[in-house]
Design an enzyme around this catalytic site. Structure first.
Site, PDB file in Angstrom:
ATOM      1  N   TYR A   1       0.746  -1.129  -0.066  1.00  0.00           N
ATOM      2  CA  TYR A   1       0.208  -0.040   0.307  1.00  0.00           C
ATOM      3  C   TYR A   1       0.690   1.431  -0.083  1.00  0.00           C
ATOM      4  O   TYR A   1       0.843   1.303   1.571  1.00  0.00           O
ATOM      5  CB  TYR A   1      -1.263  -0.401   1.152  1.00  0.00           C
ATOM      6  CG  TYR A   1      -1.240  -1.286   1.456  1.00  0.00           C
ATOM      7  CD1 TYR A   1      -2.532  -1.808   0.515  1.00  0.00           C
ATOM      8  CD2 TYR A   1      -1.856  -2.168   2.161  1.00  0.00           C
ATOM      9  CE1 TYR A   1      -3.492  -2.951   0.571  1.00  0.00           C
ATOM     10  CE2 TYR A   1      -2.830  -3.156   2.643  1.00  0.00           C
ATOM     11  CZ  TYR A   1      -3.146  -3.800   1.908  1.00  0.00           C
ATOM     12  OH  TYR A   1      -4.057  -4.676   2.148  1.00  0.00           O
TER      13      TYR A   1
ATOM     14  N   TRP B   1      -3.607   6.024   3.317  1.00  0.00           N
ATOM     15  CA  TRP B   1      -5.738   5.814   2.713  1.00  0.00           C
ATOM     16  C   TRP B   1      -5.947   5.954   3.928  1.00  0.00           C
ATOM     17  O   TRP B   1      -5.286   6.779   5.228  1.00  0.00           O
ATOM     18  CB  TRP B   1      -5.149   4.426   3.453  1.00  0.00           C
ATOM     19  CG  TRP B   1      -5.152   3.098   2.364  1.00  0.00           C
ATOM     20  CD1 TRP B   1      -6.781   3.289   1.853  1.00  0.00           C
ATOM     21  CD2 TRP B   1      -4.796   2.654   1.139  1.00  0.00           C
ATOM     22  NE1 TRP B   1      -6.595   1.861   0.358  1.00  0.00           N
ATOM     23  CE2 TRP B   1      -4.859   2.104  -0.022  1.00  0.00           C
ATOM     24  CE3 TRP B   1      -3.124   3.141   1.052  1.00  0.00           C
ATOM     25  CZ2 TRP B   1      -4.406   1.352  -1.389  1.00  0.00           C
ATOM     26  CZ3 TRP B   1      -2.597   2.374   0.057  1.00  0.00           C
ATOM     27  CH2 TRP B   1      -3.548   2.124  -1.073  1.00  0.00           C
TER      28      TRP B   1
ATOM     29  N   TRP C   1      -9.146   6.049   6.296  1.00  0.00           N
ATOM     30  CA  TRP C   1      -9.263   5.719   7.636  1.00  0.00           C
ATOM     31  C   TRP C   1      -7.931   4.577   8.680  1.00  0.00           C
ATOM     32  O   TRP C   1      -7.430   5.006   9.651  1.00  0.00           O
ATOM     33  CB  TRP C   1     -10.402   4.410   7.570  1.00  0.00           C
ATOM     34  CG  TRP C   1     -10.596   3.069   7.658  1.00  0.00           C
ATOM     35  CD1 TRP C   1      -9.419   2.424   6.773  1.00  0.00           C
ATOM     36  CD2 TRP C   1     -11.072   1.924   7.841  1.00  0.00           C
ATOM     37  NE1 TRP C   1      -9.848   1.390   6.245  1.00  0.00           N
ATOM     38  CE2 TRP C   1     -11.228   1.001   7.795  1.00  0.00           C
ATOM     39  CE3 TRP C   1     -12.629   2.048   8.574  1.00  0.00           C
ATOM     40  CZ2 TRP C   1     -11.943  -0.533   7.257  1.00  0.00           C
ATOM     41  CZ3 TRP C   1     -13.054   0.278   8.637  1.00  0.00           C
ATOM     42  CH2 TRP C   1     -12.547  -0.218   8.712  1.00  0.00           C
ATOM     43  N   ASP C   2      -6.516   5.034   7.828  1.00  0.00           N
ATOM     44  CA  ASP C   2      -5.998   3.875   8.478  1.00  0.00           C
ATOM     45  C   ASP C   2      -4.826   5.653   8.928  1.00  0.00           C
ATOM     46  O   ASP C   2      -4.274   5.275  10.073  1.00  0.00           O
ATOM     47  CB  ASP C   2      -4.700   3.742   7.210  1.00  0.00           C
ATOM     48  CG  ASP C   2      -5.349   2.772   6.391  1.00  0.00           C
ATOM     49  OD1 ASP C   2      -5.974   2.307   5.709  1.00  0.00           O
ATOM     50  OD2 ASP C   2      -4.818   1.082   6.647  1.00  0.00           O
TER      51      ASP C   2
ATOM     52  N   TYR D   1       1.459   0.349  -7.501  1.00  0.00           N
ATOM     53  CA  TYR D   1       0.394  -0.051  -7.064  1.00  0.00           C
ATOM     54  C   TYR D   1      -0.661   0.117  -8.050  1.00  0.00           C
ATOM     55  O   TYR D   1      -1.297   0.715  -8.932  1.00  0.00           O
ATOM     56  CB  TYR D   1      -0.211   1.671  -5.958  1.00  0.00           C
ATOM     57  CG  TYR D   1      -1.052   0.582  -5.333  1.00  0.00           C
ATOM     58  CD1 TYR D   1      -2.050  -0.301  -4.581  1.00  0.00           C
ATOM     59  CD2 TYR D   1      -2.331   1.729  -5.604  1.00  0.00           C
ATOM     60  CE1 TYR D   1      -3.263  -0.841  -3.625  1.00  0.00           C
ATOM     61  CE2 TYR D   1      -3.731   1.227  -5.347  1.00  0.00           C
ATOM     62  CZ  TYR D   1      -4.079   0.178  -3.998  1.00  0.00           C
ATOM     63  OH  TYR D   1      -5.005   0.049  -3.461  1.00  0.00           O
TER      64      TYR D   1
ATOM     65  N   GLY E   1     -14.390  -0.319   3.626  1.00  0.00           N
ATOM     66  CA  GLY E   1     -12.684  -0.714   4.335  1.00  0.00           C
ATOM     67  C   GLY E   1     -12.610  -2.783   4.875  1.00  0.00           C
ATOM     68  O   GLY E   1     -11.623  -2.780   4.185  1.00  0.00           O
TER      69      GLY E   1
ATOM     70  N   ASP F   1     -13.647  -4.909   2.449  1.00  0.00           N
ATOM     71  CA  ASP F   1     -13.153  -4.829   0.326  1.00  0.00           C
ATOM     72  C   ASP F   1     -13.422  -5.610   0.058  1.00  0.00           C
ATOM     73  O   ASP F   1     -14.688  -6.148  -0.871  1.00  0.00           O
ATOM     74  CB  ASP F   1     -12.002  -4.738  -0.200  1.00  0.00           C
ATOM     75  CG  ASP F   1     -10.681  -3.293   0.326  1.00  0.00           C
ATOM     76  OD1 ASP F   1     -11.803  -3.563   1.815  1.00  0.00           O
ATOM     77  OD2 ASP F   1      -9.910  -3.822   0.210  1.00  0.00           O
TER      78      ASP F   1
ATOM     79  N   TYR G   1      -8.305 -12.554   3.703  1.00  0.00           N
ATOM     80  CA  TYR G   1      -8.955 -10.892   4.329  1.00  0.00           C
ATOM     81  C   TYR G   1      -9.734 -10.467   4.884  1.00  0.00           C
ATOM     82  O   TYR G   1      -9.877 -10.767   6.424  1.00  0.00           O
ATOM     83  CB  TYR G   1      -8.620 -10.569   2.656  1.00  0.00           C
ATOM     84  CG  TYR G   1      -8.014  -9.080   2.425  1.00  0.00           C
ATOM     85  CD1 TYR G   1      -6.794  -8.601   2.976  1.00  0.00           C
ATOM     86  CD2 TYR G   1      -9.108  -8.615   1.953  1.00  0.00           C
ATOM     87  CE1 TYR G   1      -6.568  -7.540   2.648  1.00  0.00           C
ATOM     88  CE2 TYR G   1      -8.162  -6.638   1.396  1.00  0.00           C
ATOM     89  CZ  TYR G   1      -7.272  -6.158   1.789  1.00  0.00           C
ATOM     90  OH  TYR G   1      -6.606  -5.413   1.478  1.00  0.00           O
TER      91      TYR G   1
ATOM     92  N   GLU H   1      -1.466  -7.211   9.960  1.00  0.00           N
ATOM     93  CA  GLU H   1      -2.531  -6.811   9.227  1.00  0.00           C
ATOM     94  C   GLU H   1      -4.130  -7.184   9.631  1.00  0.00           C
ATOM     95  O   GLU H   1      -5.066  -6.602  10.217  1.00  0.00           O
ATOM     96  CB  GLU H   1      -2.884  -6.874   7.286  1.00  0.00           C
ATOM     97  CG  GLU H   1      -3.691  -6.359   6.803  1.00  0.00           C
ATOM     98  CD  GLU H   1      -3.195  -6.113   5.515  1.00  0.00           C
ATOM     99  OE1 GLU H   1      -2.335  -7.054   5.178  1.00  0.00           O
ATOM    100  OE2 GLU H   1      -4.264  -5.809   4.799  1.00  0.00           O
TER     101      GLU H   1
END
Ligand code: GLC
Length: 424
Positions: free
Chosen positions: A30, A34, A36-37, A82, A162, A164, A348, A391
């Site tokens: 990434y 980002w 909300w990060d 990316y 968020g 995904d 994920y 993560e």
């Protein structure tokens, strides 16, 4: 000697820090800022460097669009592998960006930071400006994502949630006709084991929706009705309700006008309750595009606790359900209930534990069930202590997946460790 974990968490953040903003992780996964990060990251910094915390938010708001939208990605560095990159999105104001948004956590984070820290007089002007920009963003969501005045806002792409590739979107995604001759090259599954990442069939649809948004020049007036994807999500709306409540407090403290937001909150609180299926005792998403109720046992439905609904009956039922989500496992919470047909332990948002979800639910439970809240906090801290700042994790074994040195994991670890209500 084992290095202190607090110091390690700080190092993760500082290791990912660029000029004025922080990457979600330090590898190639990434390579941008980002939305909300950045909110969670700012909260982490606030425990040891208030300037970095405010800089993180200020930089993000530099990319705010003229109409008020805050994009989900800002591409400060144009030279990356990316996908989809800045040229594919082809939009932005001052800074190249994506053309969609992400959960509105910023007002909540800012209030937390201001509640804890003494602000110097010379910082007040800066903060007032941030609050005004956040108000403009909330007004954008209300105006363009709830044009029919229902009290609930829509998301127009799964990425806006968020989470995904959550099974929450499976039905709506299956309805999407993938664009013919779609050509693109994913980067994510070259960096991380593809077993942990979304599938190509998901990406085909993400890109098809994105291309359609671009064709419509990201015009928010048109897209509510014309987007290929339009869903009212309980999690997103719960965060927005909480964020509106917090923003009002911030506006009041700076003597700024807040009547319209207050009206929206009243309507929203009322309408979000209607998403509660009393017979089944669960919250339900609504696919506006296909006029379909979606019932998926996603942990994000419990974000409703964060919104602090006045309805104690609903709160009680929800807490009872939450205790059954993955009750017998040590590591709370799997993103999807493990007995659900489409649950996947490693993929994920289809099963793994995410620290930001645990954190949001912990915040929502603190004033409702302290004992349970503390259990979540302690288990989350243990999970990170044992397995590192990753993560996401297996709900069964705690095994770490995805990117290492993940910024929001480090930030929220710091926030949980420094939480005043900590029992030990
Ligand atoms: C993924 C996640 C999203 C996060 C982003 C950067 O897209 O699904 O929630 O903001 O990565 O970490």
């Amino acid at each position: 000697m084992r290095e202190n974990l607090i110091e390690k968490a700080k190092k993760v953040l500082l290791g990912n820090k660029k000029k004025g903003f922080t990457l979600p992780t330090n590898n190639k996964l990434y390579p941008a800022q980002w939305k909300w990060d950045s909110g969670f990251i700012a909260l982490g910094y606030s425990h040891f460097n208030l300037k970095y915390a405010l800089d993180e938010i200020t930089t993000l708001l530099k990319g705010q669009w003229k109409d008020g939208m805050i994009p989900h990605i800002l591409f400060h560095d144009l030279n990356t592998n990316y996908y989809p990159n800045h040229s594919v999105w082809n939009c932005g104001n001052k800074i190249h960006s994506s053309g969609i948004t992400q959960p509105p956590v910023l007002a909540i984070i800012l209030k937390k930071i201001l509640d804890k820290n003494k602000i110097k007089v010379n910082e007040k002007t800066k903060i007032k400006l941030i609050i005004k920009k956040l108000k403009k963003y909330h007004e954008w969501l209300i105006k363009y994502r709830d044009p029919r005045n229902t009290g609930l806002v829509s998301i127009l792409h799964p990425w806006e949630s968020g989470y995904d590739n959550s099974p929450l979107w499976d039905y709506s995604m299956n309805e999407i006709k993938v664009e013919k001759n779609l050509k693109y090259k994913r980067g994510d599954n070259k960096v991380i084991n593809p077993e942990y990442r979304p599938l190509d069939e998901d990406y085909d649809r993400y890109i098809t929706i994105k291309n359609h948004l671009r064709k419509n020049k990201y015009n928010p007036k048109k897209l509510y009705n014309e987007s290929m994807f339009n869903v009212v999500d309980v999690g997103f709306n719960s965060i927005f309700l909480k964020a509106n409540k917090d923003l009002i407090e911030l506006l009041k403290s700076f003597n700024l006008e807040h009547n319209n937001l207050q009206k929206f909150i009243l309507k929203s609180e009322n309408q979000i309750e209607k998403l509660f299926d009393t017979r089944k005792g669960v919250f339900v998403n609504y696919d506006i595009k296909n006029r379909k109720k979606i019932i998926v046992p996603s942990i994000t439905n419990y974000f409703i606790l964060f919104a602090d609904l006045k309805n104690q009956l609903i709160n009680k039922k929800i807490i009872k359900n939450l205790k059954n989500h993955n009750q017998n496992e040590k590591y709370l919470f799997s993103s999807i209930k493990p007995n659900y047909g489409k649950f996947e332990e490693k993929r994920y948002w289809r099963g793994p534990v995410w620290i930001n979800c645990n954190w949001i639910i912990y915040q929502g439970l603190k004033n409702k069930d302290k004992k349970f809240a503390n259990k979540i906090k302690e288990n989350t801290i243990t999970l990170i202590k044992k397995n590192g700042f990753y993560e996401y994790y297996s709900f069964k074994t705690g095994e770490a997946f995805g990117a290492n040195n993940f910024s929001w994991t480090a930030s929220l670890f710091l926030d949980l460790i420094f939480d005043k209500n900590r029992t030990n």
